[in-house]
Design a protein around this motif. Structure first.
Motif, PDB file in Angstrom:
ATOM      1  N   PRO A 205       2.118 -18.998 -29.147  1.00 39.50           N
ATOM      2  CA  PRO A 205       3.452 -19.500 -28.767  1.00 39.50           C
ATOM      3  C   PRO A 205       4.380 -18.409 -28.239  1.00 39.50           C
ATOM      4  O   PRO A 205       5.124 -18.635 -27.281  1.00 39.50           O
ATOM      5  CB  PRO A 205       3.983 -20.096 -30.085  1.00 39.50           C
ATOM      6  N   HIS A 206       4.332 -17.218 -28.850  1.00 37.31           N
ATOM      7  CA  HIS A 206       5.192 -16.139 -28.381  1.00 37.31           C
ATOM      8  C   HIS A 206       4.757 -15.620 -27.013  1.00 37.31           C
ATOM      9  O   HIS A 206       5.597 -15.220 -26.190  1.00 37.31           O
ATOM     10  CB  HIS A 206       5.189 -14.994 -29.401  1.00 37.31           C
ATOM     11  N   ALA A 207       3.442 -15.628 -26.763  1.00 36.56           N
ATOM     12  CA  ALA A 207       2.913 -15.103 -25.503  1.00 36.56           C
ATOM     13  C   ALA A 207       2.854 -16.150 -24.401  1.00 36.56           C
ATOM     14  O   ALA A 207       2.475 -15.822 -23.269  1.00 36.56           O
ATOM     15  CB  ALA A 207       1.509 -14.526 -25.731  1.00 36.56           C
ATOM     16  N   MET A 208       3.233 -17.402 -24.689  1.00 38.39           N
ATOM     17  CA  MET A 208       3.069 -18.473 -23.710  1.00 38.39           C
ATOM     18  C   MET A 208       3.812 -18.222 -22.400  1.00 38.39           C
ATOM     19  O   MET A 208       3.280 -18.526 -21.326  1.00 38.39           O
ATOM     20  CB  MET A 208       3.493 -19.807 -24.324  1.00 38.39           C
ATOM     21  N   PRO A 209       5.065 -17.709 -22.411  1.00 36.34           N
ATOM     22  CA  PRO A 209       5.714 -17.424 -21.111  1.00 36.34           C
ATOM     23  C   PRO A 209       4.923 -16.438 -20.259  1.00 36.34           C
ATOM     24  O   PRO A 209       4.819 -16.609 -19.043  1.00 36.34           O
ATOM     25  CB  PRO A 209       7.077 -16.839 -21.523  1.00 36.34           C
ATOM     26  N   SER A 210       4.346 -15.418 -20.888  1.00 36.82           N
ATOM     27  CA  SER A 210       3.534 -14.450 -20.146  1.00 36.82           C
ATOM     28  C   SER A 210       2.256 -15.096 -19.628  1.00 36.82           C
ATOM     29  O   SER A 210       1.831 -14.840 -18.495  1.00 36.82           O
ATOM     30  CB  SER A 210       3.209 -13.250 -21.041  1.00 36.82           C
ATOM     31  N   ILE A 211       1.636 -15.943 -20.444  1.00 34.18           N
ATOM     32  CA  ILE A 211       0.418 -16.635 -20.008  1.00 34.18           C
ATOM     33  C   ILE A 211       0.734 -17.578 -18.849  1.00 34.18           C
ATOM     34  O   ILE A 211      -0.031 -17.671 -17.877  1.00 34.18           O
ATOM     35  CB  ILE A 211      -0.203 -17.410 -21.191  1.00 34.18           C
ATOM     36  N   THR A 266       5.645 -25.060  -3.230  1.00 31.39           N
ATOM     37  CA  THR A 266       5.695 -26.223  -4.121  1.00 31.39           C
ATOM     38  C   THR A 266       5.044 -25.914  -5.470  1.00 31.39           C
ATOM     39  O   THR A 266       5.638 -26.140  -6.529  1.00 31.39           O
ATOM     40  CB  THR A 266       4.993 -27.417  -3.463  1.00 31.39           C
ATOM     41  N   LEU A 267       3.831 -25.378  -5.441  1.00 27.99           N
ATOM     42  CA  LEU A 267       3.139 -25.058  -6.692  1.00 27.99           C
ATOM     43  C   LEU A 267       3.866 -23.967  -7.470  1.00 27.99           C
ATOM     44  O   LEU A 267       3.966 -24.030  -8.702  1.00 27.99           O
ATOM     45  CB  LEU A 267       1.695 -24.625  -6.384  1.00 27.99           C
ATOM     46  N   ASP A 268       4.381 -22.982  -6.759  1.00 26.27           N
ATOM     47  CA  ASP A 268       5.083 -21.887  -7.429  1.00 26.27           C
ATOM     48  C   ASP A 268       6.349 -22.385  -8.115  1.00 26.27           C
ATOM     49  O   ASP A 268       6.626 -22.038  -9.272  1.00 26.27           O
ATOM     50  CB  ASP A 268       5.419 -20.805  -6.412  1.00 26.27           C
ATOM     51  N   ARG A 269       7.145 -23.199  -7.432  1.00 30.51           N
ATOM     52  CA  ARG A 269       8.390 -23.683  -8.022  1.00 30.51           C
ATOM     53  C   ARG A 269       8.135 -24.586  -9.229  1.00 30.51           C
ATOM     54  O   ARG A 269       8.832 -24.503 -10.241  1.00 30.51           O
ATOM     55  CB  ARG A 269       9.201 -24.452  -6.975  1.00 30.51           C
ATOM     56  N   ILE A 270       7.132 -25.434  -9.134  1.00 34.81           N
ATOM     57  CA  ILE A 270       6.836 -26.319 -10.257  1.00 34.81           C
ATOM     58  C   ILE A 270       6.411 -25.514 -11.484  1.00 34.81           C
ATOM     59  O   ILE A 270       6.892 -25.741 -12.598  1.00 34.81           O
ATOM     60  CB  ILE A 270       5.750 -27.340  -9.867  1.00 34.81           C
ATOM     61  N   CYS A 271       5.541 -24.554 -11.295  1.00 31.24           N
ATOM     62  CA  CYS A 271       5.054 -23.757 -12.423  1.00 31.24           C
ATOM     63  C   CYS A 271       6.141 -22.863 -12.993  1.00 31.24           C
ATOM     64  O   CYS A 271       6.242 -22.690 -14.207  1.00 31.24           O
ATOM     65  CB  CYS A 271       3.856 -22.910 -11.985  1.00 31.24           C
ATOM     66  N   LYS A 272       6.986 -22.292 -12.149  1.00 24.37           N
ATOM     67  CA  LYS A 272       8.063 -21.443 -12.654  1.00 24.37           C
ATOM     68  C   LYS A 272       9.092 -22.252 -13.421  1.00 24.37           C
ATOM     69  O   LYS A 272       9.622 -21.793 -14.415  1.00 24.37           O
ATOM     70  CB  LYS A 272       8.730 -20.704 -11.492  1.00 24.37           C
ATOM     71  N   GLN A 273       9.378 -23.465 -12.994  1.00 24.34           N
ATOM     72  CA  GLN A 273      10.300 -24.315 -13.731  1.00 24.34           C
ATOM     73  C   GLN A 273       9.734 -24.661 -15.099  1.00 24.34           C
ATOM     74  O   GLN A 273      10.455 -24.716 -16.077  1.00 24.34           O
ATOM     75  CB  GLN A 273      10.587 -25.591 -12.943  1.00 24.34           C
ATOM     76  N   ARG A 274       8.436 -24.890 -15.150  1.00 21.97           N
ATOM     77  CA  ARG A 274       7.806 -25.172 -16.436  1.00 21.97           C
ATOM     78  C   ARG A 274       7.970 -23.988 -17.368  1.00 21.97           C
ATOM     79  O   ARG A 274       8.274 -24.124 -18.555  1.00 21.97           O
ATOM     80  CB  ARG A 274       6.320 -25.460 -16.232  1.00 21.97           C
ATOM     81  N   GLU A 275       7.788 -22.786 -16.847  1.00 13.35           N
ATOM     82  CA  GLU A 275       7.939 -21.581 -17.659  1.00 13.35           C
ATOM     83  C   GLU A 275       9.372 -21.438 -18.147  1.00 13.35           C
ATOM     84  O   GLU A 275       9.624 -21.103 -19.304  1.00 13.35           O
ATOM     85  CB  GLU A 275       7.540 -20.356 -16.832  1.00 13.35           C
ATOM     86  N   THR A 276      10.352 -21.687 -17.270  1.00 15.98           N
ATOM     87  CA  THR A 276      11.759 -21.560 -17.647  1.00 15.98           C
ATOM     88  C   THR A 276      12.133 -22.537 -18.744  1.00 15.98           C
ATOM     89  O   THR A 276      12.838 -22.221 -19.688  1.00 15.98           O
ATOM     90  CB  THR A 276      12.649 -21.795 -16.418  1.00 15.98           C
ATOM     91  N   VAL A 277      11.634 -23.785 -18.635  1.00 18.32           N
ATOM     92  CA  VAL A 277      11.942 -24.786 -19.654  1.00 18.32           C
ATOM     93  C   VAL A 277      11.425 -24.358 -21.006  1.00 18.32           C
ATOM     94  O   VAL A 277      12.093 -24.453 -22.023  1.00 18.32           O
ATOM     95  CB  VAL A 277      11.336 -26.159 -19.243  1.00 18.32           C
ATOM     96  N   LYS A 278      10.224 -23.803 -21.037  1.00 16.48           N
ATOM     97  CA  LYS A 278       9.655 -23.393 -22.300  1.00 16.48           C
ATOM     98  C   LYS A 278      10.427 -22.227 -22.899  1.00 16.48           C
ATOM     99  O   LYS A 278      10.603 -22.135 -24.100  1.00 16.48           O
ATOM    100  CB  LYS A 278       8.176 -23.010 -22.110  1.00 16.48           C
ATOM    101  N   ARG A 279      10.875 -21.334 -22.080  1.00 15.97           N
ATOM    102  CA  ARG A 279      11.677 -20.233 -22.592  1.00 15.97           C
ATOM    103  C   ARG A 279      12.994 -20.750 -23.168  1.00 15.97           C
ATOM    104  O   ARG A 279      13.480 -20.285 -24.186  1.00 15.97           O
ATOM    105  CB  ARG A 279      11.941 -19.216 -21.480  1.00 15.97           C
ATOM    106  N   GLY A 280      13.609 -21.717 -22.482  1.00 14.61           N
ATOM    107  CA  GLY A 280      14.869 -22.260 -22.977  1.00 14.61           C
ATOM    108  C   GLY A 280      14.674 -22.986 -24.307  1.00 14.61           C
ATOM    109  O   GLY A 280      15.518 -22.899 -25.202  1.00 14.61           O
ATOM    110  N   ASP A 281      13.539 -23.706 -24.449  1.00 10.62           N
ATOM    111  CA  ASP A 281      13.288 -24.404 -25.698  1.00 10.62           C
ATOM    112  C   ASP A 281      13.057 -23.436 -26.841  1.00 10.62           C
ATOM    113  O   ASP A 281      13.375 -23.721 -27.987  1.00 10.62           O
ATOM    114  CB  ASP A 281      12.059 -25.322 -25.558  1.00 10.62           C
ATOM    115  N   ALA A 282      12.460 -22.276 -26.529  1.00 11.19           N
ATOM    116  CA  ALA A 282      12.194 -21.316 -27.588  1.00 11.19           C
ATOM    117  C   ALA A 282      13.483 -20.733 -28.122  1.00 11.19           C
ATOM    118  O   ALA A 282      13.548 -20.324 -29.255  1.00 11.19           O
ATOM    119  CB  ALA A 282      11.278 -20.209 -27.078  1.00 11.19           C
TER     120      ALA A 282
END
Length: 282
Positions: A205-211, A266-282
């Motif tokens: 869970p801690h390493a998920m943003p990096s992964i 398109t793929l880059d923006r979708i994946c980066k948004q997913r990463e940002t959301v997870k960081r915000g939830d953490a």
């Protein structure tokens, strides 16, 4: 000069080894080639089975579900509508299938290797020069033996893409696991967590943003190989780019290149948004 008169036969040894593999392992490499080609065909046919209009709606809804932004959702819909209008829908789905399969292979292999490397420093010491070699050697160098072993088609392009892109998830998974604070690990050990529980409940869970960043990098690197894969017979958006280069067709080259850029953004923006959301939830 005397020093260069006796050349070390390194290239000769590699050529002999590849020739030996070709002679003694032809059936194995043919089986691998047929299996991978079949999987890619299934991926591509699954994407092409959908009506383009329906698939554009699905992509737009998926983008909105992941990152909850109307602007990006509209951009995704506009990008695929433009690709459809330009006549590169089939090629885009072929490229998307290849990128998806390459990314899946890189994640399935790369993430466990990154975890092992983080837990065993000696393993990373051995692995690091290999990763450096895979990232720095020009892709055409290892495209030659893969072409010799697997023949023309999408398979050598896919294997070269995996070799080129797999270093990103390995390195970023390793960095994410290594950056876990010792205080968290000590707290987990104090509560009696086993090594598997520490990995599942604290480290991953801690390493998920990096992964997640490693997965995004893997997607971008895979897309960058689209044109190179087309040189060995792979279908997709790289083929019209190569044809435009051979015929000096500026219009075709620009349109196919624009389709690659739109798919990458398109793929880059979708994946980066997913990463940002997870960081915000953490």
């Amino acid at each position: 000069m005397w020093f260069t008169q006796e050349k070390l036969p390194l290239g000769k040894y590699i050529a002999q080894y590849v020739e030996w593999l070709t002679q003694h392992g032809a059936s194995v490499f043919d089986s691998i080639s047929l299996s991978l080609a079949g999987i890619i065909t299934v991926f591509t046919n699954a994407l092409c089975w959908f009506n383009p209009w329906a698939l554009i709606v699905i992509f737009a809804l998926l983008a909105y579900y992941i990152q909850r932004k109307v602007s990006l959702t509209l951009f995704v819909a506009f990008s695929f509508l433009l690709i459809f209008n330009l006549g590169y829908w089939q090629e885009t789905m072929e490229t998307l299938a290849q990128v998806t399969l390459a990314t899946l292979v890189c994640v399935i292999v790369g993430v466990p290797l990154g975890i092992i490397a983080a837990h065993r420093p000696w393993f990373y010491t051995v692995l690091r020069p290999v990763l450096d070699l895979m990232q720095t050697v020009p892709t055409f160098v290892y495209l030659i033996p893969t072409l010799t072993l697997f023949g023309l088609g999408v398979v050598p392009g896919l294997i070269s893409t995996v070799v080129f892109a797999i270093a990103a998830p390995i390195r970023l998974t390793y960095l994410g696991i290594c950056d876990v604070p010792e205080e968290l690990m000590d707290a987990g050990k104090a509560f009696g967590c086993s090594r598997r529980q520490l990995l599942a409940r604290i480290e991953l869970p801690h390493a998920m943003p990096s992964i997640a960043a490693g997965v995004t990098q893997c997607i971008m690197l895979s897309l960058s190989m689209a044109v190179i894969a087309a040189l060995v017979g792979a279908d997709g958006l790289g083929k019209p780019v190569v044809n435009a280069l051979n015929t000096a067709d500026i219009a075709m080259g620009f349109e196919a290149g624009l389709a690659i850029v739109l798919l990458a953004i398109t793929l880059d923006r979708i994946c980066k948004q997913r990463e940002t959301v997870k960081r915000g939830d953490a």
